[in-house]
Design an enzyme around this catalytic site. Structure first.
Site, PDB file in Angstrom:
ATOM      1  N   ASP A 180      28.628  -9.633  28.905  1.00 50.29           N
ATOM      2  CA  ASP A 180      28.076  -8.717  29.899  1.00 50.29           C
ATOM      3  C   ASP A 180      26.867  -9.337  30.609  1.00 50.29           C
ATOM      4  OD1 ASP A 180      27.026  -6.537  31.259  1.00 50.29           O
ATOM      5  OD2 ASP A 180      27.456  -5.139  29.623  1.00 50.29           O
ATOM      6  N   HIS A 194      24.959  -7.974  33.097  1.00 49.52           N
ATOM      7  CA  HIS A 194      23.942  -7.076  33.665  1.00 49.52           C
ATOM      8  C   HIS A 194      22.632  -7.260  32.911  1.00 49.52           C
ATOM      9  CE1 HIS A 194      27.750  -5.037  34.662  1.00 49.52           C
ATOM     10  NE2 HIS A 194      27.123  -4.617  35.750  1.00 49.52           N
TER      11      HIS A 194
END
Ligand code: B12
Lengths: 144, 478
Positions: free
Chosen positions: A18, A20
């Site tokens: 991920d 982000h």
């Protein structure tokens, strides 16, 4: 929940593949302002790196962020690894968009239950503010 | 004229360079086998008289002398930390950047077996780290207690969690250990701060180790401190890359130094991600980095390299360089690689004179350089996930490094040194290894880099200009 000693230190990062990291930044800033030592690991953090950091800084808690919907898969096994690494009493939180947005809206209790089942102490929906996150940890640590 | 002598007491040879700092020229060089086991000045005097004979130097004109040493095993250190990838890695970097060889390293709590290993390793200094500032205190405290109760007599440098540093020092001192203390090598996870520890390692080397290694007489002759050779080379690399206020450097670089016992790699390059979207993981990398491969050297460790390559591949590569190997009319027919490698490891001062011997050295050096640069350089891997692919980078990206420099005996006497440098380049078959893609290639034919590093402390700009003048640019061909 009572710990043996409180070190006012946390590890923050976004788990798995991920990428982000804005949520993590916001949390980092808030915890630093609340006079915590923060090891901010950024994004795409493997489980082992959360653990390594927690050992080295003697962390009270690991705050896992997961945004892209695969949080459960990525987080599974983290508690067991912590136990194995001697982090018996570490607090584990997870937050962000921990599941598909629709799922979060409709099935929050089930999402929460499943994260707790794999050893997380608290699970936060994406509406959680940084201030709320800080307050939750302070409560769990019994400080301020 | 202002003549300076730059001496290196190497593990095999004592080397001297004579430079004229005001005219920025190298006047000559000489070497003789190092005589550390008897009296180090014997070898030094032999080298000096050779220098006088070959370049007609008048020693009375010498204005100053500087020296480095890697004799008697060099600076041997043990590194102790907590998590292997974190404080232990920072501790190892501190040692390497100070010019030391890390002979053993341990994470987490050490036990009595490990203490015995450390005692047996006969280190010169132990670097004790563990915990970020305000982080874990338990493990470094435990490890200090273990060391306190050991037979260890060498100095112990404490550079761990600031909060318990004093207590750790007291524990060790109470048991009669010689202790130095400085700031944490990893004060927080995003900050590697090895410089204070490195400065102290240098002081300890000068204060204790010069004597322990039998270099007192050498230090008397030099009239000043002797520093570890790899530190000198690293100083040269830094000066060459970064320049001085008055003289620009040559930009980012990678130095490959193939030796008899080890292969040293030095890089001076800012850390950069392979692409702007690449995620970088691991401890932050500093611009100046040194790694040393204790298992890769073309004399003492020729057997290890040979094992890596394998007999068949070794012969194939040798044949490729030296087709006459199979010439039925030649004398090389009886060449047995096993025997040759064995001979090299037992005759560590051997300088080949035959075509065959020179080429065999090239094959060894090529492999040593290739493996060592691969271990030094960072890696990038592609992670595939349901959300697409991302690049994750570990370690230093050297793809865009501007200069690749070869130094060490083999680049001086060897044949085709460019072959060795080629093996340090990016290899499309291993695209994950971030080795230099298209650097300018330079060879230190004078074997002067250590000397440039010594001179750099006193005359940076002339040292830099001399280095630029005497490094030979070479074409790798294809
Ligand atoms: C910006 C963004 C991106 C940027 C990220 C830039 C970066 N470097 O961070 C980019 C464009 C790169 C991106 C990429 C992708 N994204 Co996107 N992205 C967003 C977006 C619009 C905002 C996220 C954000 O930064 N918010 C601001 C921060 C401050 O808020 P936050 O992260 O929620 O954090 C707050 C709280 O949640 C809390 N918090 C967060 N973590 C934790 C942890 C704990 C323990 C606690 C207590 C609290 C806490 O703290 C913060 C307090 O303010 C969201 C949609 C949205 N509105 O959330 C989608 C979103 C997260 N992305 C999504 C998707 C699908 C993707 C991609 C897969 C898109 C694609 N198909 O390529 C890729 C994933 C790539 C990868 N490998 O990760 C989906 C995820 C769906 C899901 N969970 O099932 C979302 C929800 C959009 C959507 N509605 O579909 N994205």
């Amino acid at each position: 929940m009572k710990r043996r000693h409180v070190n006012r230190s946390v590890v923050i990062g976004t788990i798995g593949a991920d990428a982000h990291m804005i949520g993590g930044w916001v949390l980092e800033k808030a915890f630093k302002e609340a006079r915590f030592t923060v090891a901010f690991l950024g994004a795409v953090v493997p489980q082992q790196e959360f653990i390594n950091a927690a050992i080295e800084i003697d962390a009270d808690a690991i705050l896992v962020s997961s945004m892209y919907g695969m949080g459960l898969l990525d987080c599974e096994g983290l508690r067991d690894k912590c136990t194995e690494a001697g982090l018996d009493d570490i607090i584990l939180y997870v937050g962000g968009t921990v599941a598909a947005p629709l799922e979060l809206e409709k099935n929050w209790p089930e999402v929460e239950r499943r994260f707790k089942e794999i050893g997380f102490d608290r699970v936060f929906p994406n509406t959680c503010t940084a201030a709320e996150a800080v307050q939750a940890l302070k409560t769990d640590l019994g400080i301020d | 004229m202002s003549i300076y002598l730059l001496v290196d007491f190497g593990s095999t040879y004592t080397k001297i360079l004579a430079v004229d700092v005001s005219n920025e020229v190298i006047l000559g060089r000489a070497q003789a086998p190092t005589t550390i086991d008897t009296d180090v000045t014997i070898g030094l005097n032999r080298a000096l008289s050779e220098l006088v004979d070959t370049c007609g130097l008048d020693l009375r004109q010498v204005e100053g002398k500087y020296a480095s040493s890697s004799a008697a095993g060099g600076l041997k250190m043990a590194a102790i930390g907590l998590v292997p990838e974190l404080t232990l890695e920072a501790a190892r970097r501190a040692c390497l950047g100070a010019g030391a060889k890390v002979v053993c390293s341990y994470g987490f709590e050490i036990d009595s077996d490990i203490v015995r290993e450390i005692e047996a390793a006969r280190c010169d200094i132990i670097l004790l780290c563990g915990g970020t500032d305000g982080g874990d205190k338990r493990v470094i405290t435990h490890n200090a207690r273990m060391l306190a109760h050991s037979e260890i007599a060498c100095p112990i440098l404490v550079a761990g969690n600031r909060v318990v540093s004093d207590a750790v020092r007291d524990t060790l001192e109470r048991h009669g250990k010689k202790v130095y203390r400085t700031s944490n090598v990893l004060p927080s996870l995003d900050m590697v701060e090895v410089e204070p520890a490195q400065a102290l390692i240098r002081e300890i080397f000068i204060a204790h180790i010069t004597h322990a290694k039998g270099l007192d007489k050498a230090a008397d002759f030099i009239g000043g401190p002797i520093i570890p050779t790899p530190k000198a080379t690293l100083q040269a690399a830094t000066l060459l890359a970064q320049g001085t206020v008055e003289e620009p450097g040559i930009g980012s670089l990678l130095v490959v130094e193939v030796g008899g016992a080890t292969t040293n790699i030095h890089s001076v390059a800012d850390q950069s991600p392979v692409t702007p979207q690449t995620v970088i993981r691991g401890l932050p990398e500093s611009p100046v980095k040194r790694t040393v491969e204790g298992d890769l050297g073309i004399r003492y460790n020729a057997p290890t390299i040979y094992d890596f390559i394998g007999r068949d591949a070794f012969l194939a590569r040798l044949r490729d360089l030296y087709p006459a190997l199979d010439d039925p009319s030649g004398d090389d027919q009886r060449f047995d690689p096993d025997e040759h490698i064995e001979y090299l490891s037992k005759n560590v001062g051997h300088v080949p004179t035959t075509e065959l011997g020179l080429n065999a050295d090239i094959v060894l050096a090529e492999s040593a350089a290739s493996i060592a640069v691969e271990r030094h350089a960072g890696t990038v891997r592609q992670e595939f996930s349901v959300v697409g692919e991302i690049l994750v980078q570990h370690g230093k990206n050297l793809l865009e490094v501007e200069n690749l420099i070869g130094t060490g005996g083999i680049f001086r006497y060897g044949l085709r040194p460019e072959r060795i440098l080629s093996s340090a380049l990016f290899n499309p078959e291993k695209p994950w290894s971030l080795k230099p893609r298209n650097p300018k290639t330079l060879i230190d034919r004078m074997y002067m880099l250590y000397g440039i590093g010594l001179l750099a402390e006193h005359f940076p700009a002339p040292a830099l200009r001399i280095a630029k003048k005497y490094l030979t640019e070479t074409d790798l061909g294809s």
